[in-house]
Design an enzyme around this catalytic site. Structure first.
Site, mmCIF file in Angstrom:
data_model
loop_
_atom_site.group_PDB
_atom_site.id
_atom_site.type_symbol
_atom_site.label_atom_id
_atom_site.label_comp_id
_atom_site.label_asym_id
_atom_site.label_seq_id
_atom_site.Cartn_x
_atom_site.Cartn_y
_atom_site.Cartn_z
ATOM 1 N N CYS A 445 0.818 -1.216 0.000
ATOM 2 C CA CYS A 445 0.000 0.000 0.000
ATOM 3 C C CYS A 445 0.851 1.265 0.000
ATOM 4 O O CYS A 445 0.457 2.279 -0.571
ATOM 5 C CB CYS A 445 -0.964 -0.011 1.179
ATOM 6 S SG CYS A 445 -0.150 -0.077 2.796
ATOM 7 N N HIS A 587 -2.327 1.350 7.150
ATOM 8 C CA HIS A 587 -2.664 1.447 5.732
ATOM 9 C C HIS A 587 -2.330 2.842 5.225
ATOM 10 O O HIS A 587 -2.628 3.846 5.880
ATOM 11 C CB HIS A 587 -4.153 1.150 5.533
ATOM 12 C CG HIS A 587 -4.575 1.168 4.090
ATOM 13 N ND1 HIS A 587 -4.070 0.284 3.169
ATOM 14 C CD2 HIS A 587 -5.439 1.970 3.422
ATOM 15 C CE1 HIS A 587 -4.629 0.527 1.993
ATOM 16 N NE2 HIS A 587 -5.446 1.543 2.128
#
Length: 710
Positions: A445, A587
């Site tokens: 990510c 994230h």
């Protein structure tokens, strides 16, 4: 090894003994004077090779005490156990198994050897005090098989939990299930005299003959067949040290715990072990089955997992992910997928253009010559949302934002904790609102968000990851010095007061290098610092400061928020226009602005150069409390007070102070200077929403006509 010669049959139990035995191996009866020959000796004849003859033992050329079997090509030569060696074995008082003299426990039931002298003991085992020599290998494993069969035949199997109980027990010692009445007639009682031993052996021999000589294992439970998971990593270690009674109690307790386990419980334990071992599939399997992420480990489950250094009572999957630094698993565990709309981002709509952009990125990567041989990008590209979105109807705009943005990340960064868009001056008057693009919840990510903020695509082919690894490897000394100095200062400033040996620093650095080379592996602050050098531009991370559970408990400090400058490059070699990333619960997401036509000279739409159509976004360099963002990986000479850090920011970024007294950095982007492939990809993606516009306009027109008729 098969012993050659004539076997003799015992007149009491009819057991066939080897010719060297002077007593029956089973009932210890003396060998009769007249023995019954049950096996013909090998006679002289042609060997296996067609010309060689096999000699019977004792004949001329027979090899003396060394015997050779006809299948000696697969078996080694051994000496036949002498009468003294065979008679020196000691019989177990529990299972009557004959053990070798050196054994201090019974090989079959692990019962302690009784040191009382018996008539069968040899002078070497008692009285002399000298240690007996190493016993020879047993020439026939049939003794072991028969004794093992006789011992196991005395147990009865519980029909509920398949535990093998001793014959005297009336209930299962594990689950308290009563013993079936049908088994009492067929189970063997404990022998008391030699005659009963004979009957036991006959019955056991009959059973083994009916079943083909193999003992069937209890059927596997349906729960274990459905899960098909590796139970070995959550079993109790077989080599535990302790007394026989303690081991038996532990075994019973573990059996009881396992019998109470359900499918969800096994999935949870498998997920806990998966977090420790880095198995993301086990975590996803538990979450997809509807498992509770906030579930805590109980004392029994910790005992079953049998890893005190990894699992603690009360720990959740999130606690384990933080302890073992599983950033990719934190993203799966803590990011709730509440969006029902399917995602539609520019990179998905235009696969051909996306592949061309990836080739352009690979072609624009070069390695700098010299001591600092780091890779860098030659093109300056900044991705922004097109201003044409505002021309779409509100319903179409809402659909577009649902499909391109991450609503959960946007909500967490804006509402749960004021991290972005907290300033009305920047968001309203200066049109510098930031949008969190939807990103894959994988270990890549960070790399995906960097390419999204610049080129609008993912790092699907791991081009950026490979470049990151090569840069870290080729410039390891440069980055290692910065990393070590920064980590040492950080530990001292937060009162940790720990110091590592050089070997420990090297081990931690080797781990950071290994993460960069593994696709899907989560990355750390050091990797962001290296990415800033590859992009040749600053990276600003706006992120949550603490890991929090669903109940709002603070679990740890994230340390990601701050400014990452390409400090190892010359300032003249770098661009001052930064990119912005968002960090939420393990994230990363790309934070981008929206273009503006520049007709009113406000903020992001400020047309500083009408010939070039430059759009400017103002990125705050302070948090919501007006504290300056940390600058990561500063050296001892660069560290200082807030004024010195602000001066450093002004040197590496285009900074200004707003009317409200806020220090901001200018992010500049241009349609004309942007890469044509990126512009073409965005236009093709936007055309799909433009086609929805006539339908929405037609429905609005029909409603207006209906109102006029009324």
């Amino acid at each position: 090894m098969t012993e050659l010669g004539v076997k003799w049959a015992c007149e009491y139990c009819t057991y066939e003994n080897w010719p060297s035995a002077i007593k029956c191996t089973m009932c210890r009866a003396p060998r009769p004077s007249g023995t019954i020959i049950t096996e013909e000796p090998f006679k002289s004849g042609p060997g296996l090779d067609g010309g060689r003859e096999w000699d019977a033992p004792g004949t001329e050329g027979g090899g003396g005490a060394l015997l050779i079997c006809p299948d000696s090509s697969a078996r080694p030569r051994v000496k036949v156990a002498s009468v003294a060696e065979t008679s020196s074995k000691w019989s177990c008082q529990m299972c009557t198994y004959l053990n070798w003299p050196r054994a201090i426990r019974c090989t079959q039931c692990l019962c302690q050897r009784q040191r009382t002298r018996s008539p069968t003991d040899s002078p070497h085992t008692s009285g002399s005090g000298s240690r007996p020599g190493p016993p020879p290998q047993d020439p026939c494993e049939e003794y072991n098989d028969r004794n093992r069969l006789n011992t196991r035949a005395q147990h009865w199997t519980c029909s509920a939990c398949t535990y093998e109980n001793w014959p005297k027990t009336r209930k299962c010692v594990v689950c308290d299930h009563p013993r079936p009445n049908g088994q009492e007639a067929i189970e063997l009682a404990e022998p008391e005299d030699p005659s009963s031993i004979i009957n036991e052996q006959d019955r056991a021999r009959w059973r083994s003959g009916c079943s083909g000589g193999q003992r069937r294992s209890p059927p596997t439970s349906k729960r274990e067949q459905e899960l098909k998971m590796d139970f070995q990593r959550i079993e109790l270690a077989a080599g535990a040290v302790g007394s026989k009674e303690e081991l038996e109690v532990d075994f019973k307790k573990l059996k009881q715990i396992k019998n109470r386990m359900r499918k969800t419980d096994w999935l949870f334990l498998n997920a806990c072990a998966g977090v420790v071992e880095g198995d993301l599939a086990a975590v996803e399997a538990y979450k997809s089955s509807g498992g509770d992420i906030a579930r805590q480990l109980t004392a029994d489950e910790v005992r079953l997992l049998n890893r005190p250094s990894a699992f603690d009572d009360g720990f959740t999957l999130v606690h384990l992910a933080i302890r073992f630094q599983r950033q990719d698993m934190l993203a799966v565990l803590l990011t709730e997928v509440s969006q029902q709309a399917s995602k539609c981002i520019p990179a998905m709509v235009c696969p051909e253009l996306t592949e061309q952009i990836r080739r352009e990125i690979a072609a624009s990567l070069h390695q700098r010559k010299g001591d600092f041989a780091c890779y860098f990008l030659t093109d300056l590209v900044t991705f922004t949302l097109p201003a044409d979105i505002e021309d779409l109807p509100p319903s179409v705009q809402e659909k577009l934002f649902d499909e391109v943005l991450d609503r959960d990340v946007q909500k967490e960064l804006e509402e749960e904790s004021p991290i972005i868009n907290w300033s009305l001056e920047l968001g309203t008057r200066l049109d510098s609102r930031l949008y969190a693009l939807w990103n894959r919840t994988a270990g890549d990510c960070l790399l995906d968000s960097v390419l999204q903020a610049t080129w609008g695509i993912y790092d699907k082919d791991s081009v950026l990851r490979k470049t990151l690894h090569d840069s870290l490897h080729d410039c390891s000394h440069w980055f290692y010095t910065r990393w070590k100095e920064w980590e040492s200062w950080y530990s001292q400033s937060f009162g940790l007061h720990f110091s590592l040996r050089e070997e420990q620093w090297q081990e931690d650095w080797a781990f950071i290098l290994s993460l960069a080379s593994q696709p899907g592996a989560s990355l750390e602050q050091t990797h962001i610092f290296v990415l800033a050098h590859i992009l040749r531009r600053p990276i600003i991370v706006y992120g949550v400061k603490y890991y929090k559970s669903f109940r709002g408990e603070t679990l740890g400090y994230t340390r990601f928020q701050g400014v990452y400058l390409p400090l190892l490059w010359e300032q003249s070699f770098c661009w001052k226009s930064p990119i912005a990333l968002g960090y939420t619960r393990g994230h990363f997401s790309a934070l981008v602005a929206m273009e503006n036509d520049g007709y009113d000279n406000r903020g992001a739409g400020a047309n500083l150069n009408t010939d070039d159509d430059v759009t400017v976004t103002f990125l705050p360099l302070v948090d919501s409390e007006r504290k300056l963002l940390h600058i990561h990986f500063l050296s001892a000479q660069e560290m200082g007070n807030e004024e010195q850090q602000e001066k450093l920011l002004r040197e590496w970024l285009d900074c200004c102070v707003t009317d409200g007294g806020m220090l901001v950095a200018l992010q500049k982007s241009s349609r004309r200077r942007n890469h044509p492939l990126v512009t073409q990809m965005v236009e093709k993606w936007l055309d799909g929403y433009r086609q929805i516009r006539p339908c929405a306009s037609l429905s609005d027109g029909e409603e207006d006509e209906d109102e006029d008729d009324e």
